[in-house]
Each structure stands twice: as structure tokens, then as C-alpha cells.
Design a protein around this motif. Structure first.
Motif, PDB file in Angstrom:
ATOM      1  N   GLU A  29       0.854  -1.178   0.000  1.00  0.00           N
ATOM      2  CA  GLU A  29       0.000   0.000   0.000  1.00  0.00           C
ATOM      3  C   GLU A  29       0.900   1.241   0.000  1.00  0.00           C
ATOM      4  N   ARG A  31       0.374   4.556  -0.018  1.00  0.00           N
ATOM      5  CA  ARG A  31      -0.666   5.585   0.131  1.00  0.00           C
ATOM      6  C   ARG A  31      -0.181   6.953  -0.324  1.00  0.00           C
ATOM      7  N   TYR A 104      -4.849   3.723  -5.658  1.00  0.00           N
ATOM      8  CA  TYR A 104      -5.253   3.467  -4.275  1.00  0.00           C
ATOM      9  C   TYR A 104      -6.601   4.106  -3.924  1.00  0.00           C
ATOM     10  N   ASP A 105      -6.798   5.343  -4.340  1.00  0.00           N
ATOM     11  CA  ASP A 105      -8.019   6.041  -3.937  1.00  0.00           C
ATOM     12  C   ASP A 105      -9.144   5.960  -4.975  1.00  0.00           C
TER      13      ASP A 105
END
Length: 182
Positions: A29, A31, A104-105
Motif C-alpha cells: 500500500e 498511500r 489506491y483512492d
């Protein structure tokens, strides 16, 4: 599939069916860079070169027990739908590596889900196979290797339900800690 952890379980089971003695699972991940990378690598028999470009077709499978193979197709579609990518590398006799990336988003990205439960189920259902699970969140990393567990606790440990319960709780705690670090 509603969780990426379920995709991972499905792909790992493919490797086990193909004779893998060890399956590596990586969840990264990133981020701060806005991407998620999933990699499943095994040392199974690999995919024959004539099948490699067909394995993401949902109506193609090497199995004789069913006529469709949705796992790779669904993962590829999920990654591409989330502005990501999908790659498969395989060499007969040496194994296979599946990589999927996701923004990711992205609103359509499924949650990662219960990695602790998925990894534990893989271990419990396949006590003779080794698993290396690595989960990173930004710069923090956690790795669980069943070969180390066997060396420390004994060869038959991973068939013990109480060990699996402790392992699940430990993985869940470590992943939570990774995500809580700044």
C-alpha cells in the motif's frame, strides 16, 4: 469479488493446484504515491506458453473439473477498472508471478479486506505448502514466513487450530499497526 483478499486467495490456490511448494504474497500500500500493488508468486509447474496469452479469458481454463476460469480475468478487470495494470509472467517448471496494481483512492477499488483471515485459511487448508506474506504500508513492512514458524515451533505446528488462531490474530494486529504508523 468484493475484497482483494479473496482474489489473492483464489490466485494462490491456483498456484497450489499447480504443485507449488511455496507461495509468496505481497501487498504493498503506497498511500503517499496513491497506488496499491498485489503480487502472488509461486514455484508451481507454471503456465505453458501456448496458454499464457489466454489465461485471462474467462472461458479458458486448464482444469478439467470446470469449463471457466474466472479468477485471473476478474483480477485483471478489477485492476484495469481502477486505472491500474495487470501482468502475468510464467515459466513452465519454474512457477508463475501475477502482479496487479490499482490506483489506491479509486472509487471502484475494492477494499483489501481480511488479509489475516485469507492468509490463515490458505495455511490451514494447505499445511504442507509454505507461505511468505509481506505487507507494506508506505515505508513500514511486515513479513510472515511459515518456514520460520516451522523452524521455531515444529514441523506439524501449522495443522494446530490454536496456532492458526494466534497467527491470524498476530497478522491482523501487525497490519493494523502498519496502517496506523505515520
Amino acid at each position: 469479488m468484493r475484497e482483494i483478499a479473496l482474489h489473492i486467495m483464489d490466485i494462490a490456490e491456483n498456484g497450489i493446484t499447480a504443485g507449488a511448494a511455496c507461495v509468496h504474497i505481497l501487498v504493498h500500500e503506497a498511500r503517499s504515491e496513491n497506488w496499491l500493488k498485489i503480487e502472488i508468486r509461486d514455484d508451481g509447474e507454471g503456465i505453458p506458453s501456448d496458454m499464457l496469452n489466454k489465461v485471462t479469458d474467462p472461458f479458458v481454463t486448464a482444469r478439467t473439473t470446470r469449463r471457466v476460469g474466472l479468477g485471473l480475468s476478474l483480477l485483471k478487470t478489477a485492476a484495469e477498472r481502477c486505472e491500474g495494470d495487470f501482468a502475468i509472467l510464467s515459466e513452465p517448471g519454474k512457477g508463475t508471478r501475477i502482479t496487479a496494481t490499482f490506483r489506491y483512492d479509486h472509487i471502484d477499488r475494492a477494499p483489501i479486506g481480511d488479509m489475516a483471515g485469507s492468509v490463515s485459511m490458505l495455511i490451514m487448508g494447505n499445511p504442507d505448502v509454505d507461505f511468505v506474506y509481506t505487507h507494506t504500508v508506505d515505508a513500514s513492512i511486515f513479513t510472515m514466513d511459515t518456514r520460520e514458524i516451522r523452524r521455531e515451533l515444529g514441523e506439524d505446528t501449522l495443522a494446530d487450530p490454536s496456532v492458526i488462531i494466534q497467527l491470524t490474530q498476530s497478522i491482523r494486529k501487525k497490519v493494523f499497526e502498519l496502517r496506523s504508523e505515520k
